[in-house]
Design an enzyme around this catalytic site. Structure first.
Site, PDB file in Angstrom:
ATOM      1  N   ASP A  45     -10.323  -9.178   7.574  1.00  0.00           N
ATOM      2  CA  ASP A  45     -11.757  -9.104   7.262  1.00  0.00           C
ATOM      3  C   ASP A  45     -12.357 -10.508   7.174  1.00  0.00           C
ATOM      4  O   ASP A  45     -13.459 -10.751   7.652  1.00  0.00           O
ATOM      5  CB  ASP A  45     -11.980  -8.376   5.930  1.00  0.00           C
ATOM      6  CG  ASP A  45     -12.277  -6.897   6.147  1.00  0.00           C
ATOM      7  OD1 ASP A  45     -11.970  -6.388   7.246  1.00  0.00           O
ATOM      8  OD2 ASP A  45     -12.791  -6.253   5.218  1.00  0.00           O
ATOM      9  N   TYR A  69       0.812  -1.220   0.000  1.00  0.00           N
ATOM     10  CA  TYR A  69       0.000   0.000   0.000  1.00  0.00           C
ATOM     11  C   TYR A  69       0.848   1.274   0.000  1.00  0.00           C
ATOM     12  O   TYR A  69       0.372   2.339  -0.353  1.00  0.00           O
ATOM     13  CB  TYR A  69      -0.944   0.031   1.212  1.00  0.00           C
ATOM     14  CG  TYR A  69      -2.089  -0.949   1.118  1.00  0.00           C
ATOM     15  CD1 TYR A  69      -2.349  -1.638  -0.065  1.00  0.00           C
ATOM     16  CD2 TYR A  69      -2.919  -1.195   2.205  1.00  0.00           C
ATOM     17  CE1 TYR A  69      -3.387  -2.542  -0.151  1.00  0.00           C
ATOM     18  CE2 TYR A  69      -3.967  -2.097   2.126  1.00  0.00           C
ATOM     19  CZ  TYR A  69      -4.200  -2.773   0.943  1.00  0.00           C
ATOM     20  OH  TYR A  69      -5.228  -3.658   0.866  1.00  0.00           O
ATOM     21  N   ASP A 120      -4.989  -6.950   5.505  1.00  0.00           N
ATOM     22  CA  ASP A 120      -6.258  -6.272   5.228  1.00  0.00           C
ATOM     23  C   ASP A 120      -7.310  -7.312   4.856  1.00  0.00           C
ATOM     24  O   ASP A 120      -8.426  -7.335   5.375  1.00  0.00           O
ATOM     25  CB  ASP A 120      -6.023  -5.275   4.074  1.00  0.00           C
ATOM     26  CG  ASP A 120      -7.187  -4.325   3.883  1.00  0.00           C
ATOM     27  OD1 ASP A 120      -8.126  -4.353   4.696  1.00  0.00           O
ATOM     28  OD2 ASP A 120      -7.156  -3.545   2.908  1.00  0.00           O
ATOM     29  N   LYS A 130       4.310 -14.977   1.252  1.00  0.00           N
ATOM     30  CA  LYS A 130       4.228 -15.632  -0.058  1.00  0.00           C
ATOM     31  C   LYS A 130       5.670 -15.804  -0.504  1.00  0.00           C
ATOM     32  O   LYS A 130       6.098 -15.347  -1.566  1.00  0.00           O
ATOM     33  CB  LYS A 130       3.405 -14.750  -1.012  1.00  0.00           C
ATOM     34  CG  LYS A 130       3.039 -15.396  -2.305  1.00  0.00           C
ATOM     35  CD  LYS A 130       1.991 -16.488  -2.193  1.00  0.00           C
ATOM     36  CE  LYS A 130       1.782 -17.142  -3.544  1.00  0.00           C
ATOM     37  NZ  LYS A 130       1.010 -18.385  -3.477  1.00  0.00           N
ATOM     38  N   ASP A 146      -2.183 -17.703   0.400  1.00  0.00           N
ATOM     39  CA  ASP A 146      -3.328 -18.356  -0.252  1.00  0.00           C
ATOM     40  C   ASP A 146      -3.812 -19.540   0.573  1.00  0.00           C
ATOM     41  O   ASP A 146      -5.020 -19.750   0.757  1.00  0.00           O
ATOM     42  CB  ASP A 146      -2.977 -18.774  -1.697  1.00  0.00           C
ATOM     43  CG  ASP A 146      -1.619 -19.453  -1.808  1.00  0.00           C
ATOM     44  OD1 ASP A 146      -0.809 -19.353  -0.863  1.00  0.00           O
ATOM     45  OD2 ASP A 146      -1.360 -20.100  -2.844  1.00  0.00           O
TER      46      ASP A 146
END
Ligand code: NAD
Length: 359
Positions: free
Chosen positions: A253, A142, A249, A193, A225
């Protein structure tokens, strides 16, 4: 008598209603523990725009910087949606995060037995889930540069974002991960990752190095993943998850929705020192129910519990609040958002009072 200063920013919409209940709980806990919580209330978000023309005044920023902790309700609402982005209510949150140097977002997701039906997952999958997602807040995809969209000579465009982390940035978030795990079941899963992204290869290396200082915490690693899949397949395996900004993020959620009830979930954003911390419910200002007295104050009350644990080392008082919430749910009290036939419908203040009574 011990004394802590708390900047209290109720904000907009249901913010003032839920904060009112949470402050009653904080006061009661202080009285019981012989600790004085000096709470100073101030405007933030839309209410600050209405009064001062900006979502966060210098004075309020100073208050937060000089306090031991910040409690925030929620900001925003339709009234301010037409404003320029630079002075929208939500800018106050970004400014607070930046000025307080809050780099770790800590979000617990816990299933309450009495609310198990609120989840979209099968009860046997989620019964007993009690996990925390720690998201790095100030770096990664980000914020990394280069970023932007550029025109190419052939008339097409090229969009770029860059995932960047330095060793110190990874070290400090890893330490938060290990410290939080240490206060819980002592299991930390670092999500990356590393099979594809070099940045997270470094992430993994640094987390392993920091882990040498925490031999009592069991460290594991998982690709993002797989983690997204495991969170819905077998969420009980997790205690604490620590991960990069974008991954966090999304995963936080996903984890919060395991519980199915947005009005129940607290969060903390932590900085480099003990007096840099902000606690808030994960939900927004819920303009659709503001002023009706029906909002669920539990997420904010549980944010108080997090503040006691992480900012003031008042573990017992924190656990007492969590236990009181559990008892109230067990006795059948429900605000409208979690109401089911056969339970007792409670208003925002009735829910606050019920928790207070159990304390
Ligand atoms: P929201 O979380 O405010 O509301 C989503 C839904 O959940 C609504 O139906 C609402 O009534 C319900 N809900 C939320 N909290 C509740 C509670 N405590 N008790 C009962 N029901 C509850 O999200 P939204 O509608 O997308 O956003 C509303 C406003 O809040 C927007 O202006 C948004 O920008 C802002 N917002 C602020 C924050 C924050 O301050 N941290 C976070 C998210 C959204």
């Amino acid at each position: 008598m011990k004394r802590y200063s708390v900047a209290v920013l109720p904000g907009d919409g249901i913010g003032p209603e839920i904060m009112h209940e949470a402050m009653k709980v904080l006061k009661a806990v202080g009285k019981k523990a012989g600790v004085e919580f000096a709470a100073t209330e101030a405007l933030v978000g839309g209410s600050s725009i209405d009064a001062h023309g900006v979502p966060l005044t210098d004075e309020v920023l100073k208050l937060t910087l000089s306090s031991d902790a910040v409690m925030l309700g929620a900001v925003g609402g339709t009234k301010w949606e037409g404003l320029d982005y630079s002075i929208r209510p939500e800018r106050a949150l970004l400014a607070l995060r930046k000025e307080l140097g809050l780099f770790a977002n800590v979000r617990p997701a816990r299933i309450y037995k009495d609310l198990i039906d609120a989840s979209t997952l099968k009860p046997e999958v989620i019964d007993g889930v009690d996990l925390v997602v720690i998201r790095e807040l100030t770096g990664g995809l980000y914020f990394g540069t280069p970023k932007g969209v550029e025109k190419l000579p052939d008339g097409t465009e090229r969009g770029v974002n860059t995932m960047v982390y330095t060793t110190p940035e990874i070290e400090r978030i890893a330490k938060v991960g290990f410290e939080v795990a240490r206060k819980r079941r002592k299991k930390l899963c670092s999500v990356d990752k590393a099979n594809v992204l070099e940045t997270t290869e470094l992430w993994r290396k640094v987390v392993i190095k920091i882990g040498q200082d925490y031999p009592d915490v069991e460290l594991s690693h998982m690709y993002v993943d797989n983690c997204a899949m495991q969170l819905v397949r077998n969420p009980k395996q997790f205690d604490v998850i620590v991960t990069e900004n974008t991954f966090g993020d999304i995963l936080s959620d996903e984890a919060s929705m395991l519980t199915g009830s947005i009005g129940m979930l607290p969060s903390a954003s932590l900085g480099a020192t003990k007096n840099r911390a902000m606690y808030e419910p994960i939900h927004g200002s819920a303009p659709d129910i503001a002023g009706k007295g029906i909002a669920n104050p539990i997420a904010t009350i549980l944010s108080v519990a997090m503040m006691l644990k992480y900012s003031f080392d008042m573990e017992d008082a924190s656990v007492a609040i969590e236990a009181a919430v559990e008892k109230v749910l067990n006795k059948g009290y429900r605000t409208a958002d979690i109401y089911q036939p056969g339970t007792k419908k409670a208003s925002c203040s009735e829910m606050g009072e019920a928790v207070l009574k159990e304390l």
